[in-house]
Design an enzyme around this catalytic site. Sequence first.
Site, mmCIF file in Angstrom:
data_model
loop_
_atom_site.group_PDB
_atom_site.id
_atom_site.type_symbol
_atom_site.label_atom_id
_atom_site.label_comp_id
_atom_site.label_asym_id
_atom_site.label_seq_id
_atom_site.Cartn_x
_atom_site.Cartn_y
_atom_site.Cartn_z
ATOM 1 N N TYR A 73 -10.434 22.312 13.147
ATOM 2 C CA TYR A 73 -9.122 21.869 12.547
ATOM 3 C C TYR A 73 -9.034 21.722 11.165
ATOM 4 C CZ TYR A 73 -4.898 19.149 12.315
ATOM 5 O OH TYR A 73 -3.661 18.583 11.841
ATOM 6 N N ASP B 88 -13.928 23.282 4.164
ATOM 7 C CA ASP B 88 -12.875 22.142 4.588
ATOM 8 C C ASP B 88 -13.837 20.632 4.554
ATOM 9 O OD1 ASP B 88 -10.911 20.399 5.260
ATOM 10 O OD2 ASP B 88 -10.045 21.508 7.071
ATOM 11 N N LYS C 152 -8.789 12.377 3.572
ATOM 12 C CA LYS C 152 -9.422 11.249 3.903
ATOM 13 C C LYS C 152 -9.904 10.433 3.063
ATOM 14 C CE LYS C 152 -9.027 12.957 8.654
ATOM 15 N NZ LYS C 152 -9.215 14.442 9.075
#
Length: 437
Positions: free
Chosen positions: A150, A245, A273
């Site tokens: 994702y 990522d 995050k």
Amino acid sequence: MPSMTSRKVEQSRRLQKRAESMIPGGVNSPVRAFGSVGGDPPFIVRGKGSHIWDADENEFIDYVGSWGPLILGHAAPDVLDAIVGAACNGTSFGASTPSEADLAELVLAAFPSMQKVRFVSSGTEATMSAIRLARAYTKRKYIVKFEGCYHGHSDSLLVKAGSGVATLGIPGSAGVPEEFTQFTLALPFNDAQAVEYAFQKFKHQIACVIVEPVVGNMGCVPAADDYLVALRMITEREKAVLIFDEVMTGFRVAFGGAQELYGIRPDLTTMGKIIGGGLPVGAYGGSSEIMNLVAPLGPMYQAGTLSGNPLAMAAGCAMVRHLRDHKQEIYSRLDKLSRELVEGVGAAAKEAGVPLCYNRVGSMFTWFFTQGPVTDWDSASKSNTEAFGKFFRGMLDRGVYLPPSQYEAAFLSSTHTEEDVQQTIAAAKLAFAGMKK
Ligand SMILES: *Cc1c(COP(=O)(O)O)cnc(C)c1O
């Protein structure tokens, strides 16, 4: 820890009804919904360290940690101080503030593959922008991503995207014209040969390969030995951009992310995050050569009204500084406690005769309800999601808050204690026993 198996849900139920009347599904991100596990989602009113409390005053040991950012636990004192301090001077200016370079300096020092970095407000923006930049740099159209990875919810990346879409059992998203994903090649994860084949088939047309170097979004699935090395070799040879990522893995699997852990230098890195310290932040960065294509220096346009927001920068700085200054103790302790927890629950499953395997890299992990091993999306999707749902509800009733999906990673924070871990293993034993009924 509440040892009884019935938690109060009256207030949470009322709040859910109220939210549902105004917000789709009552949630502002679908991964928070309990559709795949059933039961009443607790409405959280407070968190401190490794514990959270809901509107009915139930207490939980939290293994979601806001889906990864809270590696120092809830309401970490120095992060809070930084946020309050920044807020007192005003919340946003839309002009440059010193804290942006402070966070840039901290991030660049931790990630030697990056010489320049641009801050945005979410991981989605970071990956979307990195893809645009890779295309601008290579002047090519195709991108390679992997099934079960994702990279946020931008149109061209919502293809076999794991996480929330996998939990809902849908392949992509309505509202994305096929023309928008025609240049997205979704290949099986951990299969270097498939990447070789794609580069042969689309010779000189592939701009980049984007990968979660440790996948978190089909549950935790590490790269096989030499897989990341192969991706580096192929992309270098084919003059395509390799994008790690590290929105989830950055400052999580090691201080310098997966690229430090595995010793690989990607061309571009995306983050989010943890670097926001619990506030909305994303970032993308790489060599000056590539990053100088970003506006205003270059022709690749990307902007954001609240990008580099002073509160978010202050929180990120406090978080990264704390991690930097306590690096040895934090990461080794996280690894040790996480192993104890993950293996303890694994052993309890075995004892109870529940088919289960687990993957873990440092403090990020998943218990898969399948014999395993889980190495890619095909093997992850063999999990018994009904069994996971029962386990999830059994744990929640015993005061343990896990991600409400089989296909999400769970996390430990530096504030989790030996006692938390033992209580969680004890809860798992009871939950497994309850599943056989
Ligand atoms: C969470 C995540 C994203 C998206 O970040 P948001 O801040 O939710 O937009 C992108 N990539 C990875 C690997 C993630 O874990």
